[in-house]
Write a protein that holds these residues in place. Structure first.
Motif, PDB file in Angstrom:
ATOM      1  N   ALA A  31       0.831  -1.205   0.000  1.00 32.97           N
ATOM      2  CA  ALA A  31       0.000   0.000   0.000  1.00 32.97           C
ATOM      3  C   ALA A  31       0.868   1.260   0.000  1.00 32.97           C
ATOM      4  N   ALA A  32       1.987   1.243   0.744  1.00 28.48           N
ATOM      5  CA  ALA A  32       2.904   2.379   0.733  1.00 28.48           C
ATOM      6  C   ALA A  32       3.535   2.559  -0.637  1.00 28.48           C
ATOM      7  N   VAL A  33       3.848   1.459  -1.320  1.00 28.90           N
ATOM      8  CA  VAL A  33       4.415   1.543  -2.666  1.00 28.90           C
ATOM      9  C   VAL A  33       3.416   2.165  -3.634  1.00 28.90           C
ATOM     10  N   VAL A  34       2.146   1.765  -3.527  1.00 26.12           N
ATOM     11  CA  VAL A  34       1.105   2.351  -4.387  1.00 26.12           C
ATOM     12  C   VAL A  34       0.984   3.851  -4.134  1.00 26.12           C
ATOM     13  N   LEU A  35       1.000   4.252  -2.857  1.00 22.49           N
ATOM     14  CA  LEU A  35       0.918   5.667  -2.518  1.00 22.49           C
ATOM     15  C   LEU A  35       2.129   6.428  -3.052  1.00 22.49           C
ATOM     16  N   ALA A  36       3.325   5.886  -2.842  1.00 20.40           N
ATOM     17  CA  ALA A  36       4.534   6.561  -3.311  1.00 20.40           C
ATOM     18  C   ALA A  36       4.559   6.649  -4.837  1.00 20.40           C
ATOM     19  N   ASN A  37       4.105   5.617  -5.513  1.00 25.02           N
ATOM     20  CA  ASN A  37       4.080   5.642  -6.974  1.00 25.02           C
ATOM     21  C   ASN A  37       3.115   6.714  -7.494  1.00 25.02           C
ATOM     22  N   SER A  38       1.955   6.850  -6.837  1.00 25.55           N
ATOM     23  CA  SER A  38       0.991   7.859  -7.265  1.00 25.55           C
ATOM     24  C   SER A  38       1.542   9.272  -7.069  1.00 25.55           C
ATOM     25  N   LEU A  39       2.148   9.518  -5.900  1.00 27.07           N
ATOM     26  CA  LEU A  39       2.716  10.844  -5.650  1.00 27.07           C
ATOM     27  C   LEU A  39       3.930  11.104  -6.543  1.00 27.07           C
ATOM     28  N   ASN A  40       4.675  10.057  -6.871  1.00 28.67           N
ATOM     29  CA  ASN A  40       5.830  10.224  -7.748  1.00 28.67           C
ATOM     30  C   ASN A  40       5.394  10.625  -9.154  1.00 28.67           C
ATOM     31  N   LEU A  41       4.299  10.023  -9.648  1.00 23.01           N
ATOM     32  CA  LEU A  41       3.784  10.419 -10.959  1.00 23.01           C
ATOM     33  C   LEU A  41       3.313  11.872 -10.941  1.00 23.01           C
ATOM     34  N   LEU A  42       2.692  12.298  -9.838  1.00 20.79           N
ATOM     35  CA  LEU A  42       2.262  13.691  -9.735  1.00 20.79           C
ATOM     36  C   LEU A  42       3.459  14.637  -9.700  1.00 20.79           C
ATOM     37  N   SER A  43       4.505  14.248  -8.965  1.00 21.90           N
ATOM     38  CA  SER A  43       5.698  15.096  -8.914  1.00 21.90           C
ATOM     39  C   SER A  43       6.394  15.166 -10.270  1.00 21.90           C
ATOM     40  N   ARG A  44       6.334  14.083 -11.049  1.00 20.69           N
ATOM     41  CA  ARG A  44       6.923  14.128 -12.398  1.00 20.69           C
ATOM     42  C   ARG A  44       6.169  15.090 -13.299  1.00 20.69           C
ATOM     43  N   ARG A  45       4.858  15.192 -13.103  1.00 23.03           N
ATOM     44  CA  ARG A  45       4.107  16.192 -13.865  1.00 23.03           C
ATOM     45  C   ARG A  45       4.603  17.595 -13.540  1.00 23.03           C
ATOM     46  N   ALA A  60       3.782  17.958  -4.474  1.00 20.70           N
ATOM     47  CA  ALA A  60       2.915  16.779  -4.571  1.00 20.70           C
ATOM     48  C   ALA A  60       2.443  16.339  -3.183  1.00 20.70           C
ATOM     49  N   VAL A  61       3.354  16.324  -2.215  1.00 16.33           N
ATOM     50  CA  VAL A  61       2.979  15.950  -0.846  1.00 16.33           C
ATOM     51  C   VAL A  61       2.008  16.974  -0.265  1.00 16.33           C
ATOM     52  N   SER A  62       2.222  18.247  -0.552  1.00 14.99           N
ATOM     53  CA  SER A  62       1.317  19.287  -0.053  1.00 14.99           C
ATOM     54  C   SER A  62      -0.082  19.115  -0.633  1.00 14.99           C
ATOM     55  N   CYS A  63      -0.173  18.784  -1.918  1.00 13.90           N
ATOM     56  CA  CYS A  63      -1.488  18.546  -2.531  1.00 13.90           C
ATOM     57  C   CYS A  63      -2.182  17.352  -1.886  1.00 13.90           C
ATOM     58  N   VAL A 154       1.917   3.417   6.738  1.00 13.64           N
ATOM     59  CA  VAL A 154       1.772   3.508   5.285  1.00 13.64           C
ATOM     60  C   VAL A 154       2.187   4.898   4.794  1.00 13.64           C
ATOM     61  N   LEU A 155       1.765   5.947   5.499  1.00 14.90           N
ATOM     62  CA  LEU A 155       2.102   7.303   5.081  1.00 14.90           C
ATOM     63  C   LEU A 155       3.604   7.564   5.159  1.00 14.90           C
ATOM     64  N   VAL A 156       4.224   7.151   6.272  1.00 15.74           N
ATOM     65  CA  VAL A 156       5.659   7.400   6.442  1.00 15.74           C
ATOM     66  C   VAL A 156       6.467   6.599   5.425  1.00 15.74           C
ATOM     67  N   LEU A 157       6.133   5.330   5.240  1.00 14.43           N
ATOM     68  CA  LEU A 157       6.836   4.522   4.252  1.00 14.43           C
ATOM     69  C   LEU A 157       6.660   5.090   2.845  1.00 14.43           C
ATOM     70  N   GLY A 158       5.426   5.515   2.534  1.00 15.73           N
ATOM     71  CA  GLY A 158       5.200   6.101   1.216  1.00 15.73           C
ATOM     72  C   GLY A 158       6.024   7.359   0.985  1.00 15.73           C
ATOM     73  N   LEU A 159       6.119   8.217   1.990  1.00 15.97           N
ATOM     74  CA  LEU A 159       6.917   9.433   1.847  1.00 15.97           C
ATOM     75  C   LEU A 159       8.404   9.119   1.754  1.00 15.97           C
ATOM     76  N   MET A 160       8.868   8.138   2.516  1.00 17.60           N
ATOM     77  CA  MET A 160      10.278   7.763   2.437  1.00 17.60           C
ATOM     78  C   MET A 160      10.622   7.177   1.067  1.00 17.60           C
ATOM     79  N   LEU A 161       9.725   6.376   0.524  1.00 21.51           N
ATOM     80  CA  LEU A 161       9.951   5.840  -0.823  1.00 21.51           C
ATOM     81  C   LEU A 161       9.893   6.940  -1.874  1.00 21.51           C
ATOM     82  N   LEU A 162       9.071   7.960  -1.632  1.00 21.58           N
ATOM     83  CA  LEU A 162       8.928   9.044  -2.597  1.00 21.58           C
ATOM     84  C   LEU A 162      10.157   9.929  -2.643  1.00 21.58           C
ATOM     85  N   ILE A 163      10.801  10.139  -1.505  1.00 22.15           N
ATOM     86  CA  ILE A 163      11.943  11.059  -1.455  1.00 22.15           C
ATOM     87  C   ILE A 163      13.088  10.574  -2.337  1.00 22.15           C
ATOM     88  N   ASN A 164      13.391   9.283  -2.278  1.00 22.52           N
ATOM     89  CA  ASN A 164      14.504   8.749  -3.072  1.00 22.52           C
ATOM     90  C   ASN A 164      14.100   7.392  -3.653  1.00 22.52           C
TER      91      ASN A 164
END
Length: 393
Positions: A31-45, A60-63, A154-164
């Motif tokens: 679930a954290a991977v799905v969250l990080a992937n979604s936010l990563n796609l938004l940040s790429r936009r 992306a995190v602020s949104c 889930v939120l913390v793992l997703g953000l950690m995966l999103l950062i790097n």
């Protein structure tokens, strides 16, 4: 089997046992991977618009956090108040439905009455399956504190995966042999692309269903229309099973007013689901995620049986990822390579620069050339210059 093979087999069995014991944690990681992937796609936009990576990730995190805060401030209070009403209204509606069915049973000839269903008997038969489905999740979310901790995980793992994300991606790829790492990188890219498109389509579909359900129930005069509409949108996240469950509460609530209103609610939900299944979903999901309806339903049954309610909630993204790995690794890289003679190889991935059409690979032919046996004189002439045997004469 030799000793090394036995040791490898035992190590594999131990690893599978450990993975089975921590399966609920693995689902939270997914679930954290799905969250990080979604936010990563938004940040790429945002990066495509000219922003730097750090600023794009922060935006992306602020949104995401802003959407959560807006949801909890504007919708959750009214939803909670109406949900309290549902707790009182639904049991009364179920009792009313039970009385109504009993009156109908008395109108049926006694010859057929033993074959008619009874709500109490149906509830007793369904209860073991519900307990089995929800048992693992209730054990995992046994308290409100545990639920908060798991959501924060889930939120913390997703953000950690999103950062790097690249570092974690490279670490996962290095678990595979060197000759297969480029292929794994392509598969991961395809999984991320498909998950991103699926989550966008799912959010659009859930929002439309929630708005249509709330509006329709309000027009019909059903109590707690907003709460039940939001529940319908949230349950739409679980295809096939979620829409079926979402119609139970509004029908039970409408039955308190009149049986005819309950029928109108049923017709309303049928119309909404037909619109969502035949018009909205094909339009939103066009050329995004291709899932066969029977395969998705079987996947939901499988993941719900193995992982409980959490597996049912994540069944569709798990199916999206699983079908990509099965198709690319098992079918294309293993099964399609077996057999002799004329073979057809598929392109490794839709993201690979190679053409995607089938390429006919001709069979490899070998030719054996017989040379005459050299004479001793020819052997001496062909000896290398650094041969120590030269010069002995």
């Amino acid at each position: 089997m030799n000793l090394g093979q036995w040791i490898g087999f035992l190590a594999l069995a131990v690893c599978l046992y450990i993975l089975w014991q921590i399966r609920q944690v693995l689902l939270l990681v997914f679930a954290a991977v799905v969250l990080a992937n979604s936010l990563n796609l938004l940040s790429r936009r945002f990066q495509a618009a000219g922003m730097k990576r750090s600023g794009a990730v922060l935006l992306a995190v602020s949104c995401f956090l802003g959407a959560l805060v807006t949801f909890f401030l504007l919708i959750v209070p009214s939803f909670a108040n109406q949900f309290q009403d549902l707790i009182v209204l639904v049991p009364a509606g179920v009792d009313r439905l039970n009385d109504w069915t009993n009156s109908l049973i008395h109108m049926v000839p006694r010859t057929f009455s033993p074959y008619l269903p009874n709500l109490d008997s149906l509830g007793a038969q369904i209860q073991p399956y519900i307990n089995r489905l929800l048992g693992g999740s209730f054990a995992f979310f046994s308290s409100s504190l545990g639920a908060v901790v798991n959501i924060l995980l889930v939120l913390v793992l997703g953000l950690m995966l999103l950062i790097n994300p690249s570092a974690y991606r490279r670490g996962f790829i290095r678990l595979f042999p060197a000759f297969y790492r480029h292929r794994v990188d392509q598969i991961l890219h395809e999984c991320g692309f498909s998950l991103g498109r699926w989550i966008v389509g799912a959010l659009i579909s859930m929002s439309v269903v929630a708005v249509l359900s709330s509006t329709g129930l309000a027009l019909l005069g059903v109590k707690a229309a907003l709460a039940q509409g939001i529940l319908a949108g949230l349950l739409n996240f679980i295809p096939n099973i979620g829409p079926t469950l979402s119609v139970v509460l509004p029908m039970a609530t409408a039955l308190l007013d009149s049986p005819l209103k309950s029928v109108f609610v049923f017709v309303l939900y049928i119309a909404i689901q037909q619109f969502e299944s035949n018009l909205l979903t094909p339009y939103v999901m066009a050329q995004q995620v291709s899932l066969l309806p029977a395969a998705s339903l079987l996947a939901q049954v499988f993941f719900a049986t193995v992982f409980g309610f959490l597996g049912l909630a994540l069944a569709l993204p798990l199916t999206v990822v699983s079908q990509i790995w099965i198709r690319r690794v098992f079918i294309e890289d293993v099964m399609d390579q077996w057999g002799g003679g004329q073979q057809k190889r598929l392109a490794p991935s839709s993201f690979d620069p190679e053409p995607s059409e089938e390429v006919s690979v001709p069979p490899v032919t070998t030719e054996t050339v017989l040379h005459p046996r050299p004479s001793p004189t020819d052997r001496a002439e062909t000896k290398p210059a650094n041969d120590p045997s030269i010069g002995e004469n």
